[in-house]
Design a protein around this motif. Structure first.
Motif, short mmCIF file in Angstrom:
data_model
loop_
_atom_site.label_atom_id
_atom_site.label_comp_id
_atom_site.label_asym_id
_atom_site.label_seq_id
_atom_site.Cartn_x
_atom_site.Cartn_y
_atom_site.Cartn_z
N PRO A 221 0.68 -1.01 0.06
CA PRO A 221 0.02 -0.27 0.01
C PRO A 221 0.82 1.15 0.25
CG PRO A 221 -0.76 -1.69 1.17
CD PRO A 221 0.47 -2.43 1.26
N ILE A 222 2.03 0.78 0.63
CA ILE A 222 3.14 2.08 0.62
C ILE A 222 3.53 2.74 -1.01
CG2 ILE A 222 4.94 3.45 1.59
CD1 ILE A 222 4.29 1.50 4.21
N GLY B 278 0.94 3.74 -3.41
CA GLY B 278 0.39 5.25 -2.57
C GLY B 278 -1.03 4.71 -2.65
N SER C 286 -1.95 4.66 3.35
CA SER C 286 -0.50 4.71 4.18
C SER C 286 0.56 5.88 3.79
CB SER C 286 -0.03 3.90 2.59
OG SER C 286 0.14 4.46 1.66
N TYR D 101 -13.58 1.35 -2.58
CA TYR D 101 -11.73 0.82 -1.92
C TYR D 101 -12.12 0.07 -0.97
CZ TYR D 101 -7.55 2.11 0.54
OH TYR D 101 -6.61 1.85 0.76
N PRO E 9 -6.56 -3.50 1.75
CA PRO E 9 -5.85 -4.62 2.20
C PRO E 9 -5.29 -4.46 3.53
CG PRO E 9 -4.71 -2.95 1.16
CD PRO E 9 -5.69 -2.31 1.20
N PHE E 10 -5.57 -3.20 4.27
CA PHE E 10 -4.85 -3.37 6.01
C PHE E 10 -5.95 -2.51 6.66
CE2 PHE E 10 -4.06 0.76 2.90
CZ PHE E 10 -4.27 1.54 3.87
N TYR F 190 -1.26 6.74 10.63
CA TYR F 190 -1.47 5.19 9.75
C TYR F 190 -2.86 4.78 9.54
CZ TYR F 190 0.50 1.71 6.57
OH TYR F 190 0.61 1.26 5.93
N GLY F 191 -3.41 4.77 8.33
CA GLY F 191 -4.59 4.31 7.72
C GLY F 191 -5.16 5.53 8.19
N LEU F 192 -5.93 6.60 8.40
CA LEU F 192 -5.97 7.70 8.25
C LEU F 192 -5.92 8.48 6.56
CD1 LEU F 192 -7.89 10.15 8.79
CD2 LEU F 192 -5.80 11.29 9.48
N ASP G 247 -6.16 11.06 4.14
CA ASP G 247 -5.59 12.33 4.60
C ASP G 247 -5.97 13.83 4.55
OD1 ASP G 247 -2.73 11.63 5.68
OD2 ASP G 247 -2.19 10.87 3.43
N LYS H 67 -3.61 12.06 -5.71
CA LYS H 67 -3.42 10.72 -5.64
C LYS H 67 -4.76 9.83 -6.65
CE LYS H 67 -2.97 8.94 -2.31
NZ LYS H 67 -2.71 8.65 -0.64
N LYS I 240 -6.27 3.39 -9.90
CA LYS I 240 -6.01 2.36 -9.05
C LYS I 240 -6.62 1.73 -8.13
CE LYS I 240 -1.89 4.22 -7.64
NZ LYS I 240 -2.39 5.44 -8.77
N TYR I 241 -7.61 2.72 -7.28
CA TYR I 241 -8.97 1.77 -6.65
C TYR I 241 -10.13 3.63 -6.82
CZ TYR I 241 -5.13 5.37 -4.92
OH TYR I 241 -4.21 6.55 -4.59
#
Lengths: 425, 427
Positions: free
Chosen positions: A35-36, A39, A43, B49, B52-53, B150-152, B154, B263, B268-269
């Motif tokens: 994920p990092i 992007g 992440s 979306y 995966p984490f 982490y996981g927020l 932004d 992004k 991609k998502y």
């Protein structure tokens, strides 16, 4: 006056990427991603401290000033290879500023060394474009020189010197060595983007110098522009990019903090060309030869250092040359064996090198075994009385001559064996 | 569970609800990733979306045996003060013709209607204090950097803080102790010592009462005199740099937001453009049509303030002001607390809120911006009810004195009688 400057990009030799723990050595496309480096929303990057240490070591080796703290920025632009649509790079307080590289004839200023992430790899097919994100997030340094290079020869020497310094810090300089070239013969600056490999850099420069010279000679002005190098045709071509300054809207990277550079262990730089010159003057040996041996060979340098005060330097260089020619990596023990063999005046070829490598007791001559020489010597001596040959130089030389003739052996070796046998009697 | 779903249909608190929860339930604002659960930050561009984490905070809640209840509704990407910048407008549980406040609207509504529950919410410029005040619950925003992001998803990374809403300070404290602490996946979340102070002093700041409506002010004054009776000394102060708070905040927030939203290019998502024959510029520009109006506005403004020709005038200057403000407030607050209303006006009706222009809305964040811009710990809780609608107060203190702010709120909580319109018990 001609002025050439470079912006060189090299990948740092780390096991993992710059901001995540993905491997840097994956082969199959899109297998080393997370994920990092993709992007994904949510992440965040985390800085690879090893990449930081290597980048600072490079900066140090290029004699840069290293800021007390370094920081990162976001460079925003849209391209399919850039998963976050911004690249994390450096602007204020990069890994180093105001350095220099010295080479035989001169010195090139290093304006800055900065750490950044590589974008993904774009693979263009006829009907579509593929993106391989394995490369996304690979740690790079960008090394920006001052426009201090003034001719093709200096460019060649500088690149070689820079690559050698990087090589000794573990950078794979045989891999993709990419650079942007800035060349100006008059006031107007022409930039040639994305030239890969030393040969292409030299060829592109040569072409561009000729091109700009003929423009100037025809009484015209050189157009300030961005060009690209066509390696097949060996020419530079005008890029259809817009001429305005690009607007990247840099902001500080708020997901990363400022990183202290104090207390990071820097790897000691090796300047192989400087060492070659030192060997040359101290031991009165051929500096150019030593340079060619050690610029891109850590093992060669290690062997020189190991043997320099134990053996004659000419012999040592000869031995190192043999290691390089036959691509051998000998232990110090075997290296000693090789030195001894050379000192005996032997002719050394691959058979001999192989024998030393596997630890076989060797004769200094092709196909002649020491045992055979010893056997012949013993058989000659057995037919004589001790008084006949002991302390008799004439007889000694006669026996040596006979064995040399019969076995086509090296006189020095035969003499050594004979002396050993006589001493034991 | 059925009752919750019914009320949710009316108020739009949750964007999805788990089928069952057999542990103490926690909800998660929809801009925080939950593994294998659709996470969209209430944006059409992130539809579909599935992270995966887990966000670090979610991971820590699950480890401590809390049960995941669902994702809560919000203003798209956190861009809003009322909970109306999204597909499903959030409604106030005390009266559904009024706004719930934003951007953590769903978290506040859920806390207001569920008896046993804590909400993991997030604040950038007031997104916890405001909805907590409008929905009559306790909202806590910790010191920036004490809870992992982490996981927020932004909004503005240097301002985003994951925080908590609950019905009691004890629940806030348990939750905070569960989620706080350094995280190797967030470079800005470091090992800070979180402490306390017992300075019984409340500062009232001129700049934070200027322009406050009288009917809000009277309840606030009443609260202050009650705290004075509890032994707190009251001191009026002027902090001039606060006049620049709104401008500085929106410049930094929009500059960062415009890079964060870059992004979302539609391949991609989330939203997939699928017009792969188009050139890349056209392709991602089409995808960006999925952004709501406020998101588009912030991309344009944010891109402007960081562009080379005006960057020093706006972005760099705003960062300097933030630094000065943090130093001044931190120094003052080492001696106590700053109290103020949360919003300068009473909870607006949804239809009235829609008549406001963007600048009028931004100005309403005047009181919640200072602690958010500086990353100072603050809390918002109800102090009165007027026409059956709650009115809140905001209290902040110095960096890393997060427990001091909880102790302060606890003193009030023990005296005050909380009211709720809904009280859904066991799920």
């Amino acid at each position: 006056m001609m002025r050439i400057g470079l912006e060189v990009h090299v990948a740092l030799p780390t096991k993992t990427k710059l901001f995540c723990s993905c491997s840097t050595s994956a082969k199959e496309p899109n297998t080393s991603i997370c994920p990092i480096c993709m992007g994904f929303p949510g992440s965040k990057p985390m800085l690879n401290k090893n990449a930081l240490a290597i980048a600072l070591s490079i900066s140090n080796a290029l004699k840069c000033e290293i800021p007390k703290q370094i920081s990162f920025v976001r460079k925003v632009y849209f391209y399919p290879d850039l998963p976050k649509s911004y690249q994390i790079t450096q602007l204020q307080r990069p890994a180093g500023v105001n350095g220099s590289v010295s080479y035989n004839k001169g010195k090139v200023g290093i304006r800055r060394v900065q750490i950044e992430e590589d974008p993904a790899k774009i693979i263009r097919e006829e009907e579509y474009t593929l993106v391989d994100f394995n490369r996304s997030g690979i740690p790079l340094v960008e090394i920006v020189t001052e426009p201090d290079i003034t001719d093709e020869e200096s460019l060649r020497d500088f690149i070689s010197e820079l690559k050698s310094i990087l090589y000794y810090l573990g950078v794979d300089v045989e891999g993709e060595f990419k650079a942007d070239l800035n060349i100006s013969l008059a006031e107007q600056r022409v930039e040639i983007k994305n030239v890969t490999g030393t040969k292409n850099l030299i060829d592109a420069t040569r072409y561009e110098i000729e091109r700009q010279t003929s423009v100037i000679n025809s009484g015209q002005k050189v157009k300030p522009e961005t060009r690209s190098y066509n390696a097949e045709k060996m020419i530079t071509e005008s890029s259809r990019e817009k001429e305005s300054d690009e607007e990247y809207g840099y902001i500080f990277e708020p997901d990363l903090t400022e990183y202290d550079t104090d207390g990071i262990n820097l790897e000691k730089p090796t300047y192989a060309s400087v060492m070659a010159a030192e060997y040359s003057s101290k031991y009165n040996v051929d500096g150019t030869l030593i340079k060619s041996l050690i610029m891109f060979d850590k093992n060669a340098l290690a062997k020189l250092e190991y043997a320099k005060d134990k053996h004659n330097m000419k012999t040592v260089i000869n031995a190192v040359e043999l290691l390089s020619r036959y691509k051998k990596d000998f232990s110090n023990e075997k290296f000693e064996e090789l030195l001894k063999t050379i000192e005996m005046g032997a002719y050394i070829d691959s058979t001999v090198m192989n024998k030393i490598e596997i630890g076989e007791k060797i004769d200094i001559n092709k196909g002649v075994r020491i045992e055979d020489i010893d056997a012949l010597l013993n058989s000659i001596l057995s037919g004589m009385k001790k008084e006949e040959y002991k302390d008799n130089k004439k007889v000694f030389n006669f026996i040596v001559g006979k064995v040399v003739k019969e076995k086509k052996a090296n006189p020095k070796l035969v003499a050594e064996r004979l002396k050993a046998i006589i001493d034991k009697v | 569970m059925q009752e919750l779903k019914k009320i949710n249909g009316e108020l739009n608190a949750f964007s999805n609800i788990s089928t069952s929860v057999d542990k103490f339930p926690f909800s998660v604002k929809d801009n925080i990733c939950v593994k294998n659960v659709e996470t969209t930050a209430s944006s059409k561009i992130l539809k579909g979306y599935i992270p995966p984490f887990n966000a670090t905070v979610v991971e820590r809640m699950l480890e401590k045996k809390f049960g995941f209840l669902g994702k809560t509704n919000m203003d798209e990407f956190g861009f809003g003060s009322f909970g109306t910048n999204n597909e499903n407008v959030a409604r106030n549980p005390f009266n559904n013709e009024y706004v719930a406040g934003g951007s953590s609207s769903g978290a506040a509504i859920a806390t207001s209607i569920l008896k046993y529950h804590v909400a993991i919410a997030e604040s950038t410029g007031g997104s916890i204090a405001t909805p907590a005040a409008f929905c009559g619950v306790t909202g806590f925003v910790p010191t920036y950097g004490t809870v992992s992001r982490y996981g927020l998803i932004d909004y503005a990374n240097s301002l985003d803080k994951i925080g908590i809403m609950a019905r009691s300070i004890d629940d806030v404290k348990i939750t905070y102790d569960t989620i706080k602490g350094p995280d190797r996946y967030d470079a800005t979340c470091t090992d800070n010592k979180i402490g306390n102070h017992d300075n019984k002093k409340i500062f009232i700041i001129d700049q934070m009462l200027d322009g406050v409506e009288e009917n809000v002010r009277s309840h606030f004054d009443n609260f202050i005199s009650k705290m004075e009776n509890e032994g707190y000394a009251i001191e009026e102060k002027s902090v001039d740099v606060l006049d620049k708070a709104i401008a500085s905040y929106y410049i930094v927030a929009m500059a960062e937001a415009s890079t964060n939203l870059a992004k979302y290019t539609g391949f991609k998502y989330g939203f997939k453009n699928e017009q792969y024959g188009h050139g890349y510029n056209r392709f991602f520009t089409e995808a960006r049509n999925e952004f709501g109006k406020e998101a588009k506005r912030r991309i344009v403004l944010g891109t402007l303030v960081r562009s080379a020709s005006v960057k020093d005038k706006y972005y760099i200057k705003a960062l300097k002001i933030r630094r000065i403000m943090l130093n001044e407030l931190n120094k003052l607050l080492s001696g106590g607390f700053i109290a103020s209303p949360v919003m300068p006006m009473l909870t607006p009706r949804i239809d009235d809120s829609e008549k406001l222009n963007p600048v009028e809305v931004y100005k309403m964040d005047k009181l919640t911006i200072p602690p958010n811009l500086c990353g100072l710990p603050h809390v918002s809780f109800p102090i009165a009810y007027r026409d059956s609608m709650p009115i809140g107060v905001q209290v902040m203190t110095s960096q890393f004195n997060d427990y001091a702010i909880m102790d302060f709120a606890k003193i009030w909580e023990e005296k005050f009688e909380y009211k709720y319109r809904y009280n859904i018990g066991e799920l």
